[in-house]
Design a protein around this motif. Structure first.
Motif, PDB file in Angstrom:
ATOM      1  N   THR A 171       0.793  -1.304   0.024  1.00  0.00           N
ATOM      2  CA  THR A 171       0.038  -0.021  -0.223  1.00  0.00           C
ATOM      3  C   THR A 171       0.950   1.259   0.030  1.00  0.00           C
ATOM      4  N   GLN A 172       0.761   2.166  -0.893  1.00  0.00           N
ATOM      5  CA  GLN A 172       1.433   3.366  -1.029  1.00  0.00           C
ATOM      6  C   GLN A 172       0.679   4.569  -0.670  1.00  0.00           C
ATOM      7  N   VAL A 220       4.988   9.226   0.324  1.00  0.00           N
ATOM      8  CA  VAL A 220       5.165   9.334   1.903  1.00  0.00           C
ATOM      9  C   VAL A 220       5.760   8.190   2.230  1.00  0.00           C
ATOM     10  N   ALA A 221       5.267   7.022   1.856  1.00  0.00           N
ATOM     11  CA  ALA A 221       5.555   5.550   2.419  1.00  0.00           C
ATOM     12  C   ALA A 221       5.267   4.654   1.559  1.00  0.00           C
ATOM     13  N   ASN A 222       5.789   3.483   1.821  1.00  0.00           N
ATOM     14  CA  ASN A 222       5.302   2.062   1.277  1.00  0.00           C
ATOM     15  C   ASN A 222       5.066   1.140   2.388  1.00  0.00           C
ATOM     16  N   ILE A 223       3.777   0.622   2.692  1.00  0.00           N
ATOM     17  CA  ILE A 223       3.596  -0.015   3.679  1.00  0.00           C
ATOM     18  C   ILE A 223       3.227  -1.317   3.433  1.00  0.00           C
ATOM     19  N   LYS A 265       8.795   8.929   5.032  1.00  0.00           N
ATOM     20  CA  LYS A 265       9.317  10.344   5.169  1.00  0.00           C
ATOM     21  C   LYS A 265       8.361  10.863   6.346  1.00  0.00           C
ATOM     22  N   ALA A 266       7.405  10.038   6.721  1.00  0.00           N
ATOM     23  CA  ALA A 266       6.683  10.911   7.788  1.00  0.00           C
ATOM     24  C   ALA A 266       5.863   9.960   8.776  1.00  0.00           C
ATOM     25  N   PRO A 267       6.897   9.186   9.542  1.00  0.00           N
ATOM     26  CA  PRO A 267       6.372   7.993  10.403  1.00  0.00           C
ATOM     27  C   PRO A 267       5.172   8.293  11.383  1.00  0.00           C
ATOM     28  N   TYR A 268       5.014   9.373  11.981  1.00  0.00           N
ATOM     29  CA  TYR A 268       3.992   9.837  12.690  1.00  0.00           C
ATOM     30  C   TYR A 268       2.756  10.028  12.110  1.00  0.00           C
ATOM     31  N   ILE A 327      -1.594  15.854   3.840  1.00  0.00           N
ATOM     32  CA  ILE A 327      -0.308  16.507   4.257  1.00  0.00           C
ATOM     33  C   ILE A 327       0.436  16.896   3.050  1.00  0.00           C
ATOM     34  N   ASP A 328       1.209  17.997   3.137  1.00  0.00           N
ATOM     35  CA  ASP A 328       2.024  18.519   2.300  1.00  0.00           C
ATOM     36  C   ASP A 328       3.562  18.116   2.780  1.00  0.00           C
ATOM     37  N   LEU A 329       3.993  17.464   2.222  1.00  0.00           N
ATOM     38  CA  LEU A 329       5.332  16.643   2.493  1.00  0.00           C
ATOM     39  C   LEU A 329       6.488  17.720   2.949  1.00  0.00           C
ATOM     40  N   ASP A 330       6.588  18.714   2.184  1.00  0.00           N
ATOM     41  CA  ASP A 330       7.400  19.682   2.325  1.00  0.00           C
ATOM     42  C   ASP A 330       7.375  20.401   3.546  1.00  0.00           C
ATOM     43  N   LEU A 331       5.984  20.689   3.838  1.00  0.00           N
ATOM     44  CA  LEU A 331       5.549  21.383   5.141  1.00  0.00           C
ATOM     45  C   LEU A 331       5.744  20.428   6.328  1.00  0.00           C
ATOM     46  N   GLN A 332       5.600  19.111   6.157  1.00  0.00           N
ATOM     47  CA  GLN A 332       5.782  18.428   7.062  1.00  0.00           C
ATOM     48  C   GLN A 332       7.155  18.267   7.499  1.00  0.00           C
ATOM     49  N   GLU A 333       8.173  18.302   6.533  1.00  0.00           N
ATOM     50  CA  GLU A 333       9.525  18.293   6.816  1.00  0.00           C
ATOM     51  C   GLU A 333       9.919  19.528   7.545  1.00  0.00           C
ATOM     52  N   LYS A 334       9.322  20.786   7.245  1.00  0.00           N
ATOM     53  CA  LYS A 334       9.634  21.913   7.689  1.00  0.00           C
ATOM     54  C   LYS A 334       9.255  21.822   9.323  1.00  0.00           C
TER      55      LYS A 334
END
Length: 644
Positions: free
Chosen positions: A47-48, A57-60, A259-262, A289-296
């Motif tokens: 699942t992506q 964001v992630a592969n699960i 990239k965003a485990p939480y 989510i916005d991945l760039d914003l998540q990193e910030k």
């Protein structure tokens, strides 16, 4: 006599042949269910999860990391390279290649050991899906029978599709698309011919040719495959020379590429009840989510954590924080960070940590008063009071003597001033004036639950998660319409026969004009009150600090015209942070740090709060103040000065 002996010998020789025939017939019939499993091929799929902009964001996955690809999406060059390498006569044979089997057998006999394989792509597929690698006649016969049956039912294209999705390609990657995204971070149609050859080189010995560990070995074998293509005339000399000297970049990524485990933990928690196969069903989940914003956000929370350690010497090993940002209009969770280090602690404080909210609850208390007719300019007493708490006997009676953070009293002050400077005594006295039951009922109406029925609630003595308080604050940031936080936008499966959208959920609670009175007061909290450390030059900010007893929790609940952000710091063991560690000191600066980067990423967001219809202006003591029909200007008592 001689004839009898010949008959006996013939029978003895014929019995094994009959036995072999009967055994083969039994095996042939016994493979029916194996064939069905391959015809109705349904392997476990990854699942992506993607962000709102389509970024991975992630592969699960459960056990096998496999991203499926249809045959028509597989590049022709990949098919050619596979066939040239594994089974040149693939499109001519019907499951097995007799000529190749005898050729390999002769070479094995000559060498005295097994030196050459003769399995077709179809046989390899059968072996991968069902059979063990043990070299027994029974297994080999079953392999041949299943392969021949498969060739009668499936097309060559279907066989290739199944093979390229089933094959193990090292590093935990199952299937060609998984390996392409894993090793090269590319879609299949973006691969060069050299990269294709590097992938097709892997099935022979996935561990030995794994390019993340044995790059040179993989490159050498890939070049052999390219030479084979040249020999067959399937690529030109020019194409060969271009490819053979290429040195593609290979990524040694984690299997999940999370990239965003939480965030992923939150999404899985939400989806698991409705989708029990979420880890193996091959779903595509689009997140808010916005991945760039998540990193910030992650960087800003880490910055705040290090700031507390270095500037204020808070080196308690249990110190931690949490941060969440919503789109105030639709509740979309743009970022959420449940702790400063996921590897050290995967406990998600955004959704799992119930902490006392402190003074961050006060705007809701004051909103109840505004709805009853109070105005921001209305006067309330900021004076000391003592409350008797009755015990079972008079000797067990206790007394509660709340006080202001500044340890002083100011007499009668405006409602605006009381909230801007978070005056505890003024808040308690206001509650006494309008009634505790009225405040409690108001909090329930706003969406709070399990509110204790005592006066301490107006100072935020009850626990709440950052996610829940973020939802509550959209009551203000969204002008009276509270929205439920939304993390998942939609989910669909690989077959495209399922697509579920997750709608926006909102509740109209307050009139926009009435809500604006509170927005404006909370702007002053930032301009000249306890939230000054969140003030910015190029965007209007409103919000409220929250500090609990003994500085155990430091909150900043802030919002802009478009977004709502909640920040919390505290010790996981609930010990005090330290003297003067208020929400305005520990959390508000993180808001400012985050929004400087937010504005760089999204300069298009709204910068100024709008004033709704129904909000009017009056002046009192040469100061501008707002009022509405519900909250009119307070009556000003005339003071007559005696004339001497």
């Amino acid at each position: 006599m001689f004839k009898k002996i010949l008959i006996i010998i013939s029978i003895l020789l014929f019995i094994p042949i009959i036995g072999l025939f009967l055994f083969s017939f039994y095996l042939y019939n016994a493979t029916r269910f194996d064939v069905e499993k391959l015809v109705y091929y349904n392997p476990p799929l990854t699942t992506q999860f993607f962000d709102r902009n389509g970024k991975l964001v992630a592969n699960i996955f459960a056990k096998q990391n496999r991203i499926y690809v249809k045959f028509n999406k597989i590049p022709g060059k990949m098919i050619e390279t596979l066939i040239a390498t594994e089974d040149t006569s693939f499109f001519e044979h019907s499951g097995f290649n007799i000529e190749a089997i005898f050729r390999a057998l002769l070479k094995d006999i000559k060498a005295g050991k097994k030196v050459e394989g003769a399995s077709t792509i179809t046989q390899q597929l059968v072996k991968m899906v069902y059979l063990s690698r043990e070299k027994k006649i029974k297994r080999k016969l079953k392999e041949l029978f299943i392969a021949s049956k498969i060739e009668k039912i499936l097309t060559k294209e279907q066989i290739l599709e199944r093979y390229l999705n089933q094959v193990y390609l090292g590093h935990g990657y199952y299937g060609i698309r998984t390996a392409s995204e894993g090793y090269f971070h590319k879609d299949l149609n973006k691969l060069t011919h050299k990269e294709i050859a590097m992938l097709i080189a892997l099935p022979k010995a996935p561990s030995f040719y794994d390019p993340t560990r044995h790059y040179n070995q993989n490159i050498a074998r890939a070049n052999i495959l390219l030479r084979r293509l040249l020999t067959l005339g399937w690529i030109t000399q020019k194409e060969y020379k271009k490819s053979v000297f290429e040195k593609p970049k290979v990524y040694n990524s984690t299997l999940t590429r999370n990239k965003a485990p939480y965030i992923i933990d939150m999404a899985l928690k939400q989806l698991s009840n409705s989708y029990s196969d979420i880890r193996k069903g091959g779903y595509k989940v689009n997140l808010s989510i916005d991945l760039d914003l998540q990193e910030k956000a992650r960087e800003s929370l880490k910055w705040g954590y290090k700031r507390l350690q270095t500037k204020y010497d808070l080196n308690n090993s249990t110190l931690n924080g949490a941060m969440i940002t919503l789109n105030s209009r639709n509740g979309d969770i743009l970022s959420a960070v449940g702790g400063v280090n996921y590897k050290k602690s995967n406990f998600n404080r955004v959704i799992q940590s119930q902490r006392s909210v402190g003074s961050a609850v006060k705007p809701f208390v004051y909103q109840v008063a505004l709805n009853l007719g109070y105005n921001p300019a209305s006067k309330i007493p900021d004076i000391s009071r003592t409350y008797k708490i009755s015990g079972n006997t008079p000797n067990e009676d206790t007394f509660w003597r709340p006080e202001n953070y500044e340890k002083n009293t100011l007499g009668f002050i405006t409602l605006r001033l009381a909230l801007v400077h978070s005056r505890n005594l003024a808040t308690i006295n206001l509650t006494s004036l309008i009634g505790l039951d009225t405040v409690i009922n108001g909090l329930y109406r706003f969406g709070f639950d399990k509110v204790p029925e005592n006066m301490s609630i107006v100072l935020g003595s009850f626990g709440i998660t950052p996610l829940k308080i973020a939802e509550e604050y959209t009551l203000f940031s969204n002008y009276g319409t509270k929205v439920k936080p939304r993390l998942i936008l939609n989910i669909e499966n690989e077959k495209k026969d399922l697509k579920v959208k997750f709608p926006v959920q909102s509740d109209d609670i307050l009139d926009s004009a009435q809500t604006y009175l509170m927005i404006n007061i909370l702007e002053d909290v930032v301009k000249k009150g306890t939230g000054r450390n969140a003030r910015m030059k190029n965007i209007e900010v409103a919000g409220k600090t929250g500090t609990t007893n003994d500085n155990r929790d430091g909150w900043w609940c802030g919002f802009t015209p478009d977004t709502t952000t909640i920040i919390w710091f505290g010790n996981d063991n609930n010990k005090p942070l330290g003297k003067r560690m208020t929400g305005g000191r520990v959390s508000a600066p993180v808001f400012k740090h985050f929004y400087k980067q937010f504005l760089e990423l999204h300069p298009e967001i709204q910068r100024n709060f709008e004033i709704p219809k129904g909000v009017k202006v009056f002046h009192i003591k040469n100061k501008k103040e707002y009022f509405t029909k519900t909250s009119p200007p307070p009556a000003i008592k005339k003071v007559y000065v005696p004339v001497f």
